[in-house]
Design an enzyme around this catalytic site. Structure first.
Site, mmCIF file in Angstrom:
data_model
loop_
_atom_site.group_PDB
_atom_site.id
_atom_site.type_symbol
_atom_site.label_atom_id
_atom_site.label_comp_id
_atom_site.label_asym_id
_atom_site.label_seq_id
_atom_site.Cartn_x
_atom_site.Cartn_y
_atom_site.Cartn_z
ATOM 1 N N LYS A 38 -5.129 -48.550 -14.712
ATOM 2 C CA LYS A 38 -4.455 -47.372 -15.210
ATOM 3 C C LYS A 38 -3.554 -46.778 -14.141
ATOM 4 C CE LYS A 38 -8.838 -46.247 -17.401
ATOM 5 N NZ LYS A 38 -9.998 -45.353 -17.285
ATOM 6 N N ASP B 236 0.189 -49.572 -8.521
ATOM 7 C CA ASP B 236 0.179 -48.285 -7.830
ATOM 8 C C ASP B 236 0.097 -48.454 -6.316
ATOM 9 O OD1 ASP B 236 -2.431 -49.272 -7.957
ATOM 10 O OD2 ASP B 236 -3.324 -47.416 -8.712
ATOM 11 N N ASP C 179 -3.910 -52.711 -1.343
ATOM 12 C CA ASP C 179 -4.785 -52.474 -0.200
ATOM 13 C C ASP C 179 -5.164 -53.827 0.399
ATOM 14 O OD1 ASP C 179 -6.534 -51.324 1.575
ATOM 15 O OD2 ASP C 179 -8.089 -50.895 0.113
ATOM 16 N N LYS D 191 -0.690 -50.313 1.653
ATOM 17 C CA LYS D 191 -1.613 -50.019 2.765
ATOM 18 C C LYS D 191 -1.811 -51.304 3.548
ATOM 19 C CE LYS D 191 -5.187 -46.881 1.102
ATOM 20 N NZ LYS D 191 -6.586 -46.854 0.634
HETATM 21 P P1 IMP Z 1 -6.779 -54.327 -3.540
HETATM 22 O O1 IMP Z 1 -7.280 -55.466 -4.353
HETATM 23 O O2 IMP Z 1 -7.687 -54.021 -2.402
HETATM 24 O O3 IMP Z 1 -5.349 -54.497 -3.102
HETATM 25 O O4 IMP Z 1 -6.936 -53.069 -4.463
HETATM 26 C C1 IMP Z 1 -5.903 -52.485 -5.128
HETATM 27 C C2 IMP Z 1 -6.429 -51.470 -6.119
HETATM 28 O O5 IMP Z 1 -7.429 -50.643 -5.518
HETATM 29 C C3 IMP Z 1 -5.339 -50.538 -6.542
HETATM 30 O O6 IMP Z 1 -4.711 -50.981 -7.718
HETATM 31 C C4 IMP Z 1 -6.062 -49.232 -6.768
HETATM 32 O O7 IMP Z 1 -6.534 -49.174 -8.074
HETATM 33 C C5 IMP Z 1 -7.244 -49.297 -5.831
HETATM 34 N N1 IMP Z 1 -6.994 -48.529 -4.581
HETATM 35 C C6 IMP Z 1 -6.798 -49.006 -3.334
HETATM 36 N N2 IMP Z 1 -6.585 -48.032 -2.448
HETATM 37 C C7 IMP Z 1 -6.625 -46.888 -3.154
HETATM 38 C C8 IMP Z 1 -6.456 -45.497 -2.787
HETATM 39 O O8 IMP Z 1 -6.208 -45.105 -1.644
HETATM 40 N N3 IMP Z 1 -6.555 -44.613 -3.810
HETATM 41 C C9 IMP Z 1 -6.815 -44.972 -5.093
HETATM 42 N N4 IMP Z 1 -6.964 -46.253 -5.476
HETATM 43 C C10 IMP Z 1 -6.880 -47.197 -4.517
HETATM 44 MG MG MG Z 2 -4.796 -50.164 -9.717
#
Ligand code: IMP
Ligand code: MG
Length: 179
Positions: free
Chosen positions: A42, A99, A102, A130
């Site tokens: 979302k 959005d 990370d 990030k």
């Molecule tokens: P990744 O697989 O670690 O890249 O996770 C990405 C997902 O984690 C994003 O689509 C967000 O939904 C969530 N996420 C990562 N960091 C944050 C944050 O600082 N705030 C809110 N959601 C986050």
């Molecule tokens: Mg997300």
């Protein structure tokens, strides 16, 4: 809301200026292509609705939902498809709108799935990046802003499903996590 905000990172005006800039770049790059914008639900919902208004092309939109975090603030590494696309993507130029990236685990998994369906191309547009915590080698074609390794919310981003409705992006006060 003021008592939850530790610091505002990007206010409404800053977000809209950046989105206008991204929209102009995408318009130029995708001229004459068969663009399908894929919003990852979302978190990217606010971003995608503002972004597509700034892309001056006859694009299509679709939505996909995956789970990566549950309610915690750290990546579990487990990715599950909760809602798949409605549209066929074979031969199309896919722009995934996310959005925040990370670890990158969510998107690298998704990209593998989408590529197996034979689109013409797959690229990523992320509002926030990030980079400190990356665990996969992702190429992000369009990025709004880089952020430090702290948990941010607002403008679609949540903590335990809350704060998505806030029109700016901010860092939550520690007290809110402790509750
Ligand atoms: P990744 O697989 O670690 O890249 O996770 C990405 C997902 O984690 C994003 O689509 C967000 O939904 C969530 N996420 C990562 N960091 C944050 C944050 O600082 N705030 C809110 N959601 C986050
Ligand atoms: Mg997300």
């Amino acid at each position: 809301m003021d008592n939850c905000v530790k610091k505002v990172l990007f206010d409404e005006e800053t977000l809209q200026l950046k989105i206008k800039e991204l929209g102009a770049k995408i318009t130029k790059d995708y001229e004459g292509k068969d663009l399908l914008v894929v919003c990852i639900l979302k978190g990217a919902v606010m971003f995608v609705t503002d972004l597509v208004k700034r892309i001056d092309l006859p694009l299509q939109m679709d939505f996909m939902a995956v789970s990566s975090y549950g309610n915690a603030t750290e990546s579990s590494g487990i990715v599950r498809i909760l809602k798949d696309l409605n549209e066929e993507i074979c031969g199309k130029d896919i722009l995934i709108v996310e959005d925040i990236i990370d670890t990158g685990l969510t998107l690298s998994y998704l990209i593998d799935i989408l590529k197996s369906r034979n689109p013409n191309s797959v690229e990523i547009c992320a509002l926030l990046d990030k980079p400190d915590n990356r665990k996969s080698d992702l190429k992000i074609r369009y990025t709004g802003f880089q952020v430090a390794d702290e948990f941010v919310v607002g403008y679609g981003l949540d903590f335990a499903e809350k704060y998505r409705n806030v029109p700016y992006i901010f860092v939550l006060k520690e007290e809110v996590y402790m509750k």
